[in-house]
Motif scaffolding. Structure first.
Motif, PDB file in Angstrom:
ATOM      1  N   GLY A  74       0.702  -1.310  -0.016  1.00 35.83           N
ATOM      2  CA  GLY A  74      -0.003  -0.369  -0.071  1.00 35.83           C
ATOM      3  C   GLY A  74       0.704   1.033  -0.138  1.00 35.83           C
ATOM      4  O   GLY A  74       0.005   2.100  -0.356  1.00 35.83           O
ATOM      5  N   VAL A  75       1.474   1.143   0.589  1.00 35.43           N
ATOM      6  CA  VAL A  75       3.141   2.215  -0.131  1.00 35.43           C
ATOM      7  C   VAL A  75       3.958   2.539  -1.371  1.00 35.43           C
ATOM      8  O   VAL A  75       3.743   1.877  -2.065  1.00 35.43           O
ATOM      9  N   THR A  76       3.509   4.101  -1.918  1.00 35.22           N
ATOM     10  CA  THR A  76       4.367   4.321  -2.986  1.00 35.22           C
ATOM     11  C   THR A  76       5.434   4.944  -2.436  1.00 35.22           C
ATOM     12  O   THR A  76       4.914   6.641  -2.268  1.00 35.22           O
ATOM     13  N   VAL A  77       6.390   5.112  -3.162  1.00 36.89           N
ATOM     14  CA  VAL A  77       7.041   5.825  -3.192  1.00 36.89           C
ATOM     15  C   VAL A  77       7.653   7.086  -4.127  1.00 36.89           C
ATOM     16  O   VAL A  77       7.813   6.726  -5.677  1.00 36.89           O
ATOM     17  N   GLU A  78       7.627   8.178  -3.226  1.00 37.04           N
ATOM     18  CA  GLU A  78       7.490   9.302  -5.022  1.00 37.04           C
ATOM     19  C   GLU A  78       9.322   9.986  -4.574  1.00 37.04           C
ATOM     20  O   GLU A  78       9.734  10.702  -3.721  1.00 37.04           O
ATOM     21  N   LEU A  79      10.565   9.331  -5.687  1.00 38.84           N
ATOM     22  CA  LEU A  79      11.721  10.054  -5.748  1.00 38.84           C
ATOM     23  C   LEU A  79      11.052  10.857  -6.052  1.00 38.84           C
ATOM     24  O   LEU A  79      10.903  11.817  -7.225  1.00 38.84           O
ATOM     25  N   GLN A  80      12.841  11.510  -5.861  1.00 36.27           N
ATOM     26  CA  GLN A  80      13.168  13.029  -6.455  1.00 36.27           C
ATOM     27  C   GLN A  80      14.826  13.029  -6.145  1.00 36.27           C
ATOM     28  O   GLN A  80      15.244  12.967  -5.414  1.00 36.27           O
ATOM     29  N   VAL A  81      15.385  12.727  -7.259  1.00 34.77           N
ATOM     30  CA  VAL A  81      16.790  12.521  -7.483  1.00 34.77           C
ATOM     31  C   VAL A  81      17.158  13.891  -8.127  1.00 34.77           C
ATOM     32  O   VAL A  81      16.998  13.629  -9.202  1.00 34.77           O
ATOM     33  N   ASP A  82      18.333  13.854  -7.336  1.00 32.45           N
ATOM     34  CA  ASP A  82      18.817  14.733  -9.235  1.00 32.45           C
ATOM     35  C   ASP A  82      20.725  15.452  -8.107  1.00 32.45           C
ATOM     36  O   ASP A  82      21.120  15.802  -6.483  1.00 32.45           O
ATOM     37  N   LYS A  83      21.158  16.150  -9.032  1.00 33.84           N
ATOM     38  CA  LYS A  83      22.887  16.380  -8.384  1.00 33.84           C
ATOM     39  C   LYS A  83      22.938  17.770  -7.901  1.00 33.84           C
ATOM     40  O   LYS A  83      23.960  17.375  -7.104  1.00 33.84           O
ATOM     41  N   LYS A  84      21.780  17.994  -8.084  1.00 35.72           N
ATOM     42  CA  LYS A  84      21.784  19.589  -7.070  1.00 35.72           C
ATOM     43  C   LYS A  84      20.188  19.131  -6.686  1.00 35.72           C
ATOM     44  O   LYS A  84      19.201  20.264  -6.521  1.00 35.72           O
ATOM     45  N   ILE A  85      20.164  18.507  -5.609  1.00 30.99           N
ATOM     46  CA  ILE A  85      18.409  18.363  -5.134  1.00 30.99           C
ATOM     47  C   ILE A  85      18.474  19.111  -4.375  1.00 30.99           C
ATOM     48  O   ILE A  85      17.771  19.296  -3.644  1.00 30.99           O
ATOM     49  N   GLU A  86      19.224  20.050  -3.678  1.00 27.94           N
ATOM     50  CA  GLU A  86      19.199  21.317  -2.789  1.00 27.94           C
ATOM     51  C   GLU A  86      18.191  22.136  -3.599  1.00 27.94           C
ATOM     52  O   GLU A  86      17.080  22.495  -2.939  1.00 27.94           O
ATOM     53  N   ASP A  87      18.835  22.770  -4.746  1.00 27.39           N
ATOM     54  CA  ASP A  87      17.795  23.474  -5.633  1.00 27.39           C
ATOM     55  C   ASP A  87      16.514  22.671  -6.009  1.00 27.39           C
ATOM     56  O   ASP A  87      15.354  23.823  -6.216  1.00 27.39           O
ATOM     57  N   LYS A  88      16.334  21.247  -5.957  1.00 21.84           N
ATOM     58  CA  LYS A  88      14.954  21.057  -6.195  1.00 21.84           C
ATOM     59  C   LYS A  88      14.140  20.737  -5.756  1.00 21.84           C
ATOM     60  O   LYS A  88      12.818  21.495  -5.108  1.00 21.84           O
ATOM     61  N   ILE A  89      14.483  20.731  -3.457  1.00 21.68           N
ATOM     62  CA  ILE A  89      13.688  21.007  -3.074  1.00 21.68           C
ATOM     63  C   ILE A  89      13.565  22.364  -1.629  1.00 21.68           C
ATOM     64  O   ILE A  89      12.288  22.625  -1.126  1.00 21.68           O
ATOM     65  N   THR A  90      13.863  23.020  -2.119  1.00 21.99           N
ATOM     66  CA  THR A  90      14.831  23.853  -1.242  1.00 21.99           C
ATOM     67  C   THR A  90      13.607  24.870  -0.886  1.00 21.99           C
ATOM     68  O   THR A  90      12.074  25.432  -0.561  1.00 21.99           O
ATOM     69  N   PRO A  91      12.742  25.165  -2.610  1.00 20.43           N
ATOM     70  CA  PRO A  91      12.338  26.486  -2.730  1.00 20.43           C
ATOM     71  C   PRO A  91      10.039  25.866  -2.197  1.00 20.43           C
ATOM     72  O   PRO A  91       9.677  26.548  -1.386  1.00 20.43           O
TER      73      PRO A  91
END
Length: 452
Positions: A74-91
């Protein structure tokens, strides 16, 4: 893993404070209230995982996510992988939308992990350590290699509580051409006296004892020599800027050892000891012009296409102990995974971290040479990796982990420059060992006053 991706992992450095204030910490996160906002319409859950894409690539994360879903119905993993992960998730984080779990090491230029740490925005992981590894019969604490949970690299507040989960690790030590030593009938030195004896033998045959890529590589080397001079308590006192610690007999022995080693450095090393030409120094051990070079397990991959002497084969050893009462030491760089206190699925995030230490996850990671710090991992490895990661087996060497404690900014003061980069000046003769030691104590005094 390339050096540029790991050089500053252990520097619990300073970053600009994020515009939002994060208040939750160990003990003040209400796990029971988390998770409802991310429930799927069919009654399942979505776990948001953000991960830095390092030299191991992104595919391993997709495979691990699939394995986690298979073991968590019942679990779905929503992945966000990036070389500049900080730039992707900080906003999104600034607007209150946080990943449930983040894989992002300390020491990166963006300083996200340090910023969240400073803002007391981490979830304590002590209860995760007591969880049973999914699908197994051991706890997370029992599965993790000794030493990885007793360091500032996992306990950033130096309060005995774990906030960072140790991830992919890379032992550092002395690399050499094992084929050359076999040919000459030379033994790998176990003490510094034996090191000097080898240096004199090699010099007589036109071979230098030592080279180094550039002075930045002396971070892991000096960390190891500190531990091997005074033990764990002494090492931690150095990392927390204890008054007078850099003037102690144990510290003096370290400075003097490196000062003597400078006399055995290959002559062309200093001219290439920079970010542009450092591979020329690494090439010296492949060409049998120098015997030892301090580095991490990424070195063979970095030099995979370089020419080499006939009969060359990689050799790797810990750094000899400075004190006769201590053991050889090997500093280990490792990455970190953590849970933001503002994440909505705290319980599921903890399950994810526990799963990271399962044999199933470790096997997936290992296919990309991303090695987890779990008991028995070296037995599963082959080739050079088996040699590198066996350095701690049978208590042969002491694992050294964790860097300097975090401080508020002190203008013009940097241990990286004062302690590590200054080695160039020792090799060139522009600075004496006594002056070097004095400058480190002075920097430590200033940082102690700014320590959080």
């Amino acid at each position: 893993m390339k050096r540029k991706e790991v050089t500053r992992w252990l520097a619990l450095g300073l970053a600009a404070v994020m515009s939002t204030t994060i208040l939750a910490g160990c003990g003040n996160t209400d796990d029971s209230s988390k998770g409802s906002d991310d429930a799927k319409g069919d009654g399942g859950q979505v776990l948001k995982v953000a991960a830095f894409e390092g030299g191991y690539g992104a595919e391993l994360w997709s495979e691990v996510a699939k394995a986690f879903e298979e073991t968590h119905e019942g679990v779905t993993v929503e992945l966000q992988v990036d070389k500049k992960i900080e730039d992707k998730i900080t906003p999104a984080m600034k607007s209150g939308d946080y990943p449930d779990v983040i894989h992002c090491a300390t020491g990166r230029d963006a300083g996200l992990t340090e910023t969240i740490t400073k803002e007391k925005g981490l979830t304590c992981l002590d209860d995760v350590l007591d969880m049973t590894v999914p699908g197994e019969e051991v706890t997370v604490r029992e599965k993790i290699l000794p030493g990885f949970l007793d360091t500032l690299g996992t306990m950033p507040y130096n309060d005995g509580k774990t906030y960072y989960a140790p991830m992919f690790y890379s032992p550092c030590g002395l690399f050499y051409n094992a084929g050359l030593l076999k040919e000459k009938g030379w033994e790998v030195p176990k003490t510094w006296d034996e090191m000097w004896e080898l240096g004199d033998k090699a010099k007589a045959e036109g071979i230098s004892l030592f080279t180094y890529p550039h002075a930045g590589y002396f971070d892991a080397f000096i960390y190891a020599t500190l531990e091997s001079s005074g033990g764990a308590d002494f090492y931690n006192e150095c990392m927390t800027y204890k008054d007078g610690i850099w003037e102690s007999p144990e510290a003096t022995a370290v400075f003097e050892t490196i000062g003597k080693l400078a006399q055995y450095v290959e002559p062309t090393t200093l001219g290439n000891a920079n970010e542009e030409s450092f591979t020329k120094n690494q090439q010296l051990i492949l060409d049998n012009k120098a015997i030892f070079c301090p580095n991490g397990t990424w070195l063979p991959g970095e030099m995979a296409d370089a020419p080499r002497a006939e009969g060359f084969e990689w050799g790797f050893s810990a750094v000899p102990a400075v004190s006769d009462s201590q053991k050889p030491s090997s500093f280990t760089f490792f990455e970190q995974m953590w849970i933001p206190a503002e994440g909505k699925n705290q319980d599921l995030a903890k399950e994810w971290i526990a799963f990271m230490y399962s044999d199933k996850a470790a096997d997936i990671f290992a296919k990309s040479n991303a090695i987890q710090p779990i008991v028995g991992i070296s037995e599963k490895l082959t080739g050079d990796n088996k040699m590198f990661y066996s350095v701690y087996d049978n208590d042969a060497a002491v694992p050294v982990m964790g860097g300097f404690a975090s401080t508020n900014p002190v203008e013009g003061v940097s241990m990286n420059d004062t302690l590590f980069r200054a080695v160039d000046s020792i090799v060139s003769g522009d600075k004496t060992v006594a002056d070097w030691q004095k400058s480190v104590e002075e920097a430590s005094d200033k940082l102690r006053e700014a320590m959080e």
